[in-house]
Scaffold this motif. Sequence first.
Motif, mmCIF file in Angstrom:
data_model
loop_
_atom_site.group_PDB
_atom_site.id
_atom_site.type_symbol
_atom_site.label_atom_id
_atom_site.label_comp_id
_atom_site.label_asym_id
_atom_site.label_seq_id
_atom_site.Cartn_x
_atom_site.Cartn_y
_atom_site.Cartn_z
ATOM 1 N N PRO A 33 0.792 -1.237 0.000
ATOM 2 C CA PRO A 33 0.000 0.000 0.000
ATOM 3 C C PRO A 33 0.824 1.287 0.000
ATOM 4 O O PRO A 33 0.475 2.244 -0.701
ATOM 5 C CB PRO A 33 -0.852 -0.126 1.272
ATOM 6 N N LEU A 101 -6.185 -5.006 -2.594
ATOM 7 C CA LEU A 101 -6.959 -4.176 -1.680
ATOM 8 C C LEU A 101 -8.428 -4.278 -2.051
ATOM 9 O O LEU A 101 -8.771 -4.686 -3.160
ATOM 10 C CB LEU A 101 -6.510 -2.713 -1.789
ATOM 11 N N GLU A 104 -12.947 -0.199 -2.657
ATOM 12 C CA GLU A 104 -13.094 1.142 -2.082
ATOM 13 C C GLU A 104 -11.756 1.676 -1.574
ATOM 14 O O GLU A 104 -11.500 2.886 -1.629
ATOM 15 C CB GLU A 104 -14.161 1.167 -0.982
ATOM 16 N N THR A 105 -10.877 0.806 -1.130
ATOM 17 C CA THR A 105 -9.544 1.224 -0.695
ATOM 18 C C THR A 105 -8.698 1.621 -1.899
ATOM 19 O O THR A 105 -7.956 2.620 -1.851
ATOM 20 C CB THR A 105 -8.859 0.109 0.112
ATOM 21 N N ASP A 106 -8.805 0.860 -2.981
ATOM 22 C CA ASP A 106 -8.086 1.215 -4.205
ATOM 23 C C ASP A 106 -8.495 2.598 -4.693
ATOM 24 O O ASP A 106 -7.643 3.408 -5.077
ATOM 25 C CB ASP A 106 -8.334 0.176 -5.303
ATOM 26 N N ALA A 108 -9.657 4.998 -2.881
ATOM 27 C CA ALA A 108 -9.126 5.963 -1.913
ATOM 28 C C ALA A 108 -7.643 6.229 -2.156
ATOM 29 O O ALA A 108 -7.180 7.361 -1.996
ATOM 30 C CB ALA A 108 -9.360 5.455 -0.487
#
Length: 134
Positions: A33, A101, A104-106, A108
């Motif tokens: 990340p 990921l 929604e994390t991608d 973000a």
Amino acid sequence: MDRVTLVEGYIDDAPVGPFDAATCLLTLHFLDPAAREDTVKAIHRRLKPGAPFVAAHGSFPQDDSRSRWIGRYEAYAVASGVDCDQAAKARAAVQAHLHTLAPETDAAVLRAGGFQGVELFFAAFTWRGWIGRA
């Protein structure tokens, strides 16, 4: 193709730009990340304001269903003709080494990298694609 220049390599290999657009296809899931966010920021810095950026890579839920998603990946490979042992090895590699990921994390990460209007435009099984503008 006198209107297009392909710059292949890592982001640090690319000139500073500014570029009209960029893509990052099937690679971000190999980065942890922090490295992913650094890469996205470096891409953003090389783009003209408003330039599109398209990213597509493995992205699926990372909750209790993660194991099921990876199992589906393996089952699809077998159904497509991949040898069962090879598919099992691929599953183990995905589980151990890919930094997938949640979608929604991608999204973000792209926003944290400076991209605006981030939208999912592609979803097929464990693959997702987004577009955002610098």
